[in-house]
Scaffold this motif. Structure first.
Motif, PDB file in Angstrom:
ATOM      1  N   ALA A  61      23.094  49.505  26.086  1.00 44.97           N
ATOM      2  CA  ALA A  61      24.026  49.818  24.995  1.00 44.97           C
ATOM      3  C   ALA A  61      24.259  48.561  24.174  1.00 44.97           C
ATOM      4  CB  ALA A  61      25.354  50.317  25.564  1.00 44.97           C
ATOM      5  N   GLU A  62      24.033  48.662  22.876  1.00 45.22           N
ATOM      6  CA  GLU A  62      24.217  47.505  21.993  1.00 45.22           C
ATOM      7  C   GLU A  62      24.534  48.037  20.594  1.00 45.22           C
ATOM      8  OE1 GLU A  62      24.281  43.962  21.901  1.00 45.22           O
ATOM      9  OE2 GLU A  62      24.659  44.480  19.809  1.00 45.22           O
ATOM     10  N   PRO A  63      25.698  47.642  20.035  1.00 43.92           N
ATOM     11  CA  PRO A  63      26.052  48.175  18.717  1.00 43.92           C
ATOM     12  C   PRO A  63      25.164  47.663  17.576  1.00 43.92           C
ATOM     13  CG  PRO A  63      27.751  46.645  19.532  1.00 43.92           C
ATOM     14  CD  PRO A  63      26.772  46.834  20.638  1.00 43.92           C
TER      15      PRO A  63
ATOM     16  N   GLY B  60      27.042  28.014  19.523  1.00 45.99           N
ATOM     17  CA  GLY B  60      27.733  28.616  18.380  1.00 45.99           C
ATOM     18  C   GLY B  60      28.184  30.053  18.608  1.00 45.99           C
ATOM     19  N   ARG B  61      27.469  30.782  19.499  1.00 51.04           N
ATOM     20  CA  ARG B  61      27.767  32.218  19.606  1.00 51.04           C
ATOM     21  C   ARG B  61      29.029  32.513  20.405  1.00 51.04           C
ATOM     22  NH1 ARG B  61      24.429  30.938  23.660  1.00 51.04           N
ATOM     23  NH2 ARG B  61      24.984  31.965  25.609  1.00 51.04           N
ATOM     24  N   ILE B  62      29.504  31.564  21.254  1.00 49.31           N
ATOM     25  CA  ILE B  62      30.703  31.836  22.057  1.00 49.31           C
ATOM     26  C   ILE B  62      31.933  31.498  21.208  1.00 49.31           C
ATOM     27  CG2 ILE B  62      31.944  31.272  24.209  1.00 49.31           C
ATOM     28  CD1 ILE B  62      29.287  32.574  24.848  1.00 49.31           C
TER      29      ILE B  62
ATOM     30  N   THR C 150      36.085  41.306  25.693  1.00 50.90           N
ATOM     31  CA  THR C 150      35.852  42.755  25.819  1.00 50.90           C
ATOM     32  C   THR C 150      35.722  43.201  27.285  1.00 50.90           C
ATOM     33  OG1 THR C 150      33.428  42.590  25.814  1.00 50.90           O
ATOM     34  CG2 THR C 150      34.490  42.697  23.661  1.00 50.90           C
ATOM     35  N   HIS C 151      35.660  42.239  28.223  1.00 54.72           N
ATOM     36  CA  HIS C 151      35.336  42.592  29.622  1.00 54.72           C
ATOM     37  C   HIS C 151      36.299  43.611  30.227  1.00 54.72           C
ATOM     38  CE1 HIS C 151      32.692  38.801  30.556  1.00 54.72           C
ATOM     39  NE2 HIS C 151      32.251  39.507  29.537  1.00 54.72           N
ATOM     40  N   ALA C 152      37.601  43.395  30.038  1.00 51.90           N
ATOM     41  CA  ALA C 152      38.564  44.263  30.728  1.00 51.90           C
ATOM     42  C   ALA C 152      38.415  45.708  30.267  1.00 51.90           C
ATOM     43  CB  ALA C 152      39.987  43.767  30.483  1.00 51.90           C
TER      44      ALA C 152
ATOM     45  N   GLU D 163      29.795  40.008  33.716  1.00 55.75           N
ATOM     46  CA  GLU D 163      29.446  38.604  33.487  1.00 55.75           C
ATOM     47  C   GLU D 163      30.697  37.739  33.647  1.00 55.75           C
ATOM     48  OE1 GLU D 163      27.601  36.228  33.317  1.00 55.75           O
ATOM     49  OE2 GLU D 163      25.690  37.238  33.439  1.00 55.75           O
ATOM     50  N   LYS D 164      30.497  36.479  34.003  1.00 51.34           N
ATOM     51  CA  LYS D 164      31.637  35.581  34.115  1.00 51.34           C
ATOM     52  C   LYS D 164      32.160  35.252  32.728  1.00 51.34           C
ATOM     53  CE  LYS D 164      30.388  32.375  32.187  1.00 51.34           C
ATOM     54  NZ  LYS D 164      29.683  31.978  31.016  1.00 51.34           N
ATOM     55  N   PRO D 165      33.442  34.934  32.555  1.00 50.50           N
ATOM     56  CA  PRO D 165      34.489  35.090  33.541  1.00 50.50           C
ATOM     57  C   PRO D 165      34.863  36.569  33.676  1.00 50.50           C
ATOM     58  CG  PRO D 165      35.417  34.323  31.472  1.00 50.50           C
ATOM     59  CD  PRO D 165      33.938  34.406  31.268  1.00 50.50           C
TER      60      PRO D 165
ATOM     61  N   GLY E 228      22.998  40.567  23.934  1.00 50.39           N
ATOM     62  CA  GLY E 228      22.962  39.247  23.313  1.00 50.39           C
ATOM     63  C   GLY E 228      22.139  38.318  24.197  1.00 50.39           C
ATOM     64  N   ALA E 229      22.479  37.027  24.154  1.00 52.47           N
ATOM     65  CA  ALA E 229      21.692  36.016  24.880  1.00 52.47           C
ATOM     66  C   ALA E 229      21.574  36.350  26.368  1.00 52.47           C
ATOM     67  CB  ALA E 229      22.344  34.645  24.686  1.00 52.47           C
ATOM     68  N   MET E 230      22.681  36.728  26.990  1.00 54.26           N
ATOM     69  CA  MET E 230      22.649  36.970  28.435  1.00 54.26           C
ATOM     70  C   MET E 230      22.160  38.375  28.762  1.00 54.26           C
ATOM     71  SD  MET E 230      23.064  35.046  30.919  1.00 54.26           S
ATOM     72  CE  MET E 230      22.741  35.381  32.634  1.00 54.26           C
ATOM     73  N   GLY E 231      22.591  39.354  27.960  1.00 51.16           N
ATOM     74  CA  GLY E 231      22.187  40.737  28.211  1.00 51.16           C
ATOM     75  C   GLY E 231      20.670  40.901  28.132  1.00 51.16           C
TER      76      GLY E 231
HETATM   77  N1  NAD Z   1      25.940  33.598  33.713  1.00 51.53           N
HETATM   78  C1  NAD Z   1      25.558  32.795  32.734  1.00 51.53           C
HETATM   79  O1  NAD Z   1      24.934  31.767  32.943  1.00 51.53           O
HETATM   80  C2  NAD Z   1      25.898  33.179  31.326  1.00 51.53           C
HETATM   81  C3  NAD Z   1      25.231  32.589  30.256  1.00 51.53           C
HETATM   82  C4  NAD Z   1      25.561  33.014  28.975  1.00 51.53           C
HETATM   83  C5  NAD Z   1      26.559  33.962  28.786  1.00 51.53           C
HETATM   84  N2  NAD Z   1      27.186  34.486  29.867  1.00 51.53           N
HETATM   85  C6  NAD Z   1      28.259  35.495  29.715  1.00 51.53           C
HETATM   86  O2  NAD Z   1      27.675  36.689  29.198  1.00 51.53           O
HETATM   87  C7  NAD Z   1      28.592  37.325  28.300  1.00 51.53           C
HETATM   88  C8  NAD Z   1      27.915  37.498  26.945  1.00 51.53           C
HETATM   89  O3  NAD Z   1      27.581  36.222  26.444  1.00 51.53           O
HETATM   90  P1  NAD Z   1      26.344  36.058  25.437  1.00 51.53           P
HETATM   91  O4  NAD Z   1      26.127  34.609  25.343  1.00 51.53           O
HETATM   92  O5  NAD Z   1      25.222  36.945  25.821  1.00 51.53           O
HETATM   93  O6  NAD Z   1      27.035  36.594  24.101  1.00 51.53           O
HETATM   94  P2  NAD Z   1      26.319  37.158  22.794  1.00 51.53           P
HETATM   95  O7  NAD Z   1      27.335  37.056  21.720  1.00 51.53           O
HETATM   96  O8  NAD Z   1      24.994  36.523  22.636  1.00 51.53           O
HETATM   97  O9  NAD Z   1      26.070  38.712  23.138  1.00 51.53           O
HETATM   98  C9  NAD Z   1      27.084  39.643  23.285  1.00 51.53           C
HETATM   99  C10 NAD Z   1      26.515  41.006  22.861  1.00 51.53           C
HETATM  100  O10 NAD Z   1      27.462  42.027  23.228  1.00 51.53           O
HETATM  101  C11 NAD Z   1      27.417  43.016  22.208  1.00 51.53           C
HETATM  102  N3  NAD Z   1      28.619  43.837  22.299  1.00 51.53           N
HETATM  103  C12 NAD Z   1      29.884  43.565  21.918  1.00 51.53           C
HETATM  104  N4  NAD Z   1      30.701  44.609  22.195  1.00 51.53           N
HETATM  105  C13 NAD Z   1      29.920  45.581  22.758  1.00 51.53           C
HETATM  106  C14 NAD Z   1      30.186  46.887  23.252  1.00 51.53           C
HETATM  107  N5  NAD Z   1      31.399  47.437  23.213  1.00 51.53           N
HETATM  108  N6  NAD Z   1      29.146  47.592  23.778  1.00 51.53           N
HETATM  109  C15 NAD Z   1      27.916  47.069  23.832  1.00 51.53           C
HETATM  110  N7  NAD Z   1      27.608  45.818  23.363  1.00 51.53           N
HETATM  111  C16 NAD Z   1      28.610  45.079  22.845  1.00 51.53           C
HETATM  112  C17 NAD Z   1      27.308  42.201  20.915  1.00 51.53           C
HETATM  113  O11 NAD Z   1      26.849  42.990  19.836  1.00 51.53           O
HETATM  114  C18 NAD Z   1      26.309  41.124  21.345  1.00 51.53           C
HETATM  115  O12 NAD Z   1      24.989  41.506  21.091  1.00 51.53           O
HETATM  116  C19 NAD Z   1      29.854  36.442  28.264  1.00 51.53           C
HETATM  117  O13 NAD Z   1      30.766  36.920  29.215  1.00 51.53           O
HETATM  118  C20 NAD Z   1      29.333  35.080  28.722  1.00 51.53           C
HETATM  119  O14 NAD Z   1      30.331  34.306  29.356  1.00 51.53           O
HETATM  120  C21 NAD Z   1      26.862  34.130  31.124  1.00 51.53           C
END
Ligand code: NAD
Length: 327
Positions: free
Chosen positions: A29-31, A153-155, A71-73, A89-91, A9-12
């Protein structure tokens, strides 16, 4: 050394970009099929539809978890069970109990556990941390920080305290140099329910320092600032520009008794740090921690400490009372 990225997603997407630039991207890995297709032109690494499939890759030594907090744990435990080092990623997790489970599993397996508290890898925070530690400007008395954004919106699984306030909580805990003893917070949900979208958090530390944090998802522009009150200087930090401004003053002899004008001369020193992407520092630290068998800059214990304070803030906001830590 190859790293896998779980969640694109955004961070990955950013983790994968930096890992590829470093030459360590070993799989993603991304579903979402749509995201996997889009990523094909950007990343030269095997794509997996499930995390299990990525975790079976024997050439991948560690994984970066960039999936929703809820999903982190489960994912961190699965990765550690598969003998992969983990940067979460945090938290660190949604609950303190889950965070402790991840820490215990990493310890049992003898694997590196890092937490993506990215601001700790920001050059301006490194500068402030070493200035505070060396006591160059005296003792740290107070930290006041603001982290304001519009609604992301995504969180959908946490509020602004666990999503962005936790950066300032972690940064304050690291700078204060002593354990938090009391937390008081006010918070509310103005636009986004059921989670809070605005909060004020106060943290008292054993050593006497206080942190005051304002965070919200209601502000049109992105604000990321902190102010440190030290006994011999004031230090302002701009996290985005990576600039620290240090102000000192010399009281002068009054020319005449005058209560209205305080005779003082000010001196501002603006330190523009050599810019480096904090995410690059974070991944380099993760790789070095694995290779050198040393703790990451932000290890599991620090991720847990920040999470504990964040949950205390949520509890305080709910009950209207300060939350004290017994040890
Ligand atoms: N460090 C930072 O500044 C920062 C900034 C944004 C987000 N984050 C953290 O990053 C994490 C993700 O946030 P985001 O904004 O990227 O969310 P997001 O919703 O944009 O992306 C999450 C992605 O994870 C995928 N996913 C879900 N379950 C999965 C699984 N079992 N296997 C593989 N992929 C899976 C989803 O399909 C989605 O593409 C959160 O923990 C968030 O707190 C950190």
């Amino acid at each position: 050394m190859k790293l896998g990225v779980i969640g694109l997603g955004a961070m990955g997407w950013n983790h994968a970009r930096v890992a590829q630039d470093m030459g360590v991207l070993g799989g993603i890995a991304e579903p979402s099929e749509d995201l996997r297709r889009k990523a094909k032109s950007s990343y030269r690494a095997p794509m997996h539809a499930t995390h299990d499939s990525l975790l079976r890759e024997s050439n991948v030594s560690g994984v970066i978890l960039a999936t929703p907090t809820s999903t982190h744990a489960a994912l961190a435990l699965a990765a550690l069970e598969a003998d992969k080092h983990v940067l979460v990623e945090k938290p660190l997790a949604a609950t303190v109990e889950d965070a402790q489970r991840i820490i215990d599993k990493a310890k049992e397996k003898g694997l590196t556990l890092a937490v993506g508290q990215i601001e700790r890898h920001n050059p301006v925070v490194g500068f402030a941390a070493s200035a505070v530690k060396s006591r160059k400007y005296g003792d740290l008395l107070a930290i006041s920080s603001r982290r304001l954004s519009s609604f992301p919106g995504r969180i959908r699984d946490v509020g602004c305290i666990l999503d962005i306030g936790i950066h300032d909580i972690d940064f304050a805990c690291a700078l204060a140099g002593s354990e938090p003893t009391v937390v008081f917070a006010r918070a509310g949900s103005h636009r986004s329910k059921p989670y809070e979208d605005h909060a004020f958090i106060q943290i008292g530390f054993r050593g006497g320092a206080t942190a005051s944090i304002e965070t919200n998802w209601l502000t049109p522009m992105r604000v990321r600032h902190a102010n440190l009150t030290l006994t011999e200087a004031n230090m302002e930090l701009d996290f985005v520009e990576q600039v620290a401004t240090i102000s000192t003053s010399q009281p002068l002899e009054p020319l005449a008794p005058d209560l209205a004008t305080i005779p003082t001369e000010y001196n501002h020193q603006v330190v523009t740090l050599r810019r480096k992407e904090p995410l690059r520092n974070e991944l380099e630290d993760f790789v070095a921690a694995i290779q050198d068998k040393r703790p990451a800059l932000v290890d599991g214990a620090q991720g847990l400490r920040a999470l504990r304070v964040a949950h205390a803030a949520l509890e305080s906001a709910r009950t209207g009372k300060a939350v004290e830590f017994s040890s």
